[in-house]
Design a protein around this motif. Structure first.
Motif, PDB file in Angstrom:
ATOM      1  N   UNK A  15       0.837  -1.199   0.000  1.00  0.00           N
ATOM      2  CA  UNK A  15       0.000   0.000   0.000  1.00  0.00           C
ATOM      3  C   UNK A  15       0.872   1.249   0.000  1.00  0.00           C
ATOM      4  N   UNK A  16       1.863   1.280   0.869  1.00  0.00           N
ATOM      5  CA  UNK A  16       2.769   2.430   0.928  1.00  0.00           C
ATOM      6  C   UNK A  16       3.518   2.611  -0.386  1.00  0.00           C
ATOM      7  N   UNK A  22       1.431   6.989  -6.464  1.00  0.00           N
ATOM      8  CA  UNK A  22       0.177   7.675  -6.783  1.00  0.00           C
ATOM      9  C   UNK A  22      -0.378   8.323  -5.517  1.00  0.00           C
ATOM     10  N   UNK A  23       0.144   9.499  -5.141  1.00  0.00           N
ATOM     11  CA  UNK A  23      -0.254  10.145  -3.887  1.00  0.00           C
ATOM     12  C   UNK A  23      -1.747  10.494  -3.798  1.00  0.00           C
ATOM     13  N   UNK A  24      -2.432  10.565  -4.945  1.00  0.00           N
ATOM     14  CA  UNK A  24      -3.867  10.882  -4.912  1.00  0.00           C
ATOM     15  C   UNK A  24      -4.727   9.682  -4.539  1.00  0.00           C
ATOM     16  N   UNK A  25      -4.157   8.500  -4.601  1.00  0.00           N
ATOM     17  CA  UNK A  25      -4.922   7.294  -4.269  1.00  0.00           C
ATOM     18  C   UNK A  25      -5.313   7.315  -2.790  1.00  0.00           C
ATOM     19  N   UNK A  26      -6.429   6.705  -2.501  1.00  0.00           N
ATOM     20  CA  UNK A  26      -6.893   6.592  -1.121  1.00  0.00           C
ATOM     21  C   UNK A  26      -6.347   5.302  -0.524  1.00  0.00           C
ATOM     22  N   UNK A  27      -5.684   5.394   0.644  1.00  0.00           N
ATOM     23  CA  UNK A  27      -5.116   4.183   1.253  1.00  0.00           C
ATOM     24  C   UNK A  27      -6.134   3.048   1.387  1.00  0.00           C
ATOM     25  N   UNK A  28      -7.349   3.371   1.817  1.00  0.00           N
ATOM     26  CA  UNK A  28      -8.360   2.322   2.021  1.00  0.00           C
ATOM     27  C   UNK A  28      -8.678   1.594   0.719  1.00  0.00           C
ATOM     28  N   UNK A  52      -0.397   1.690   8.075  1.00  0.00           N
ATOM     29  CA  UNK A  52      -0.366   2.621   6.944  1.00  0.00           C
ATOM     30  C   UNK A  52      -0.542   4.062   7.429  1.00  0.00           C
ATOM     31  N   UNK A  53      -1.570   4.294   8.247  1.00  0.00           N
ATOM     32  CA  UNK A  53      -1.799   5.654   8.757  1.00  0.00           C
ATOM     33  C   UNK A  53      -0.643   6.109   9.638  1.00  0.00           C
ATOM     34  N   UNK A  54      -0.117   5.200  10.439  1.00  0.00           N
ATOM     35  CA  UNK A  54       0.986   5.538  11.328  1.00  0.00           C
ATOM     36  C   UNK A  54       2.237   5.939  10.571  1.00  0.00           C
ATOM     37  N   UNK A  55       2.607   5.157   9.565  1.00  0.00           N
ATOM     38  CA  UNK A  55       3.798   5.492   8.769  1.00  0.00           C
ATOM     39  C   UNK A  55       3.592   6.819   8.054  1.00  0.00           C
ATOM     40  N   UNK A  56       2.412   7.021   7.483  1.00  0.00           N
ATOM     41  CA  UNK A  56       2.159   8.268   6.762  1.00  0.00           C
ATOM     42  C   UNK A  56       2.154   9.481   7.696  1.00  0.00           C
ATOM     43  N   UNK A  57       1.536   9.341   8.864  1.00  0.00           N
ATOM     44  CA  UNK A  57       1.442  10.494   9.772  1.00  0.00           C
ATOM     45  C   UNK A  57       2.756  10.780  10.497  1.00  0.00           C
ATOM     46  N   UNK A  58       3.590   9.774  10.679  1.00  0.00           N
ATOM     47  CA  UNK A  58       4.864   9.947  11.392  1.00  0.00           C
ATOM     48  C   UNK A  58       6.069   9.967  10.445  1.00  0.00           C
ATOM     49  N   UNK A  59       5.821  10.090   9.163  1.00  0.00           N
ATOM     50  CA  UNK A  59       6.881   9.939   8.172  1.00  0.00           C
ATOM     51  C   UNK A  59       8.063  10.885   8.391  1.00  0.00           C
TER      52      UNK A  59
END
Length: 133
Positions: A15-16, A22-28, A52-59
């Motif tokens: 997913x990551x 494709x940054x516009x894609x929705x993770x879900x 997924x949310x954790x890696x993205x928010x803490x990147x």
């Protein structure tokens, strides 16, 4: 059929990887498609969303930690995308998942490197993560 933690990490990595292309894609949407390949009608595991949310928010914090533990002639920009994403997942689990042993996070990262990268990358990832803990 429920999926195990390794499969969850694998889907989180994929997913990551897809989101980095494709940054516009929705993770879900991305992990729903990947889950359907493993098992139709599989509910989305909470740990998958958390990773997924954790890696993205803490990147930013994760990347700073990785950069601190690279050899001095390496930068994040120099890492291949696969290795960087595996490192991000592992660092997230090591630093932000309190109920997970560091050894498990490292072993899982090495398993992902075995599946998606090569032996040289496995040694590199192992070295960075061992410097970090």
């Amino acid at each position: 059929m429920s999926i195990n933690r390794h499969q969850i990490r694998k889907i989180a990595f994929q997913t990551l990887f897809a989101l980095s292309s494709n940054p516009e894609a929705q993770p879900a949407d991305v992990y729903r498609q990947l889950l359907d390949e493993v098992s139709k009608d599989q509910p989305t595991p909470a740990y998958l969303e958390q990773l997924v949310k954790g890696v993205l928010s803490q990147q930013a914090k994760i990347d700073a930690l990785i950069e601190q533990h690279l050899n001095k002639n390496w930068t994040l920009a120099r890492l291949n995308k696969t290795d960087l994403l595996i490192l991000r997942l592992a660092v997230y689990e090591i630093k932000f998942e309190q109920d997970l042993a560091n050894k498990i996070a490292i072993d899982e990262a090495l398993q992902l490197a075995k599946e998606f990268s090569d032996e040289k990358s496995r040694r590199f990832i192992n070295g960075v993560l061992n410097n970090l803990i």
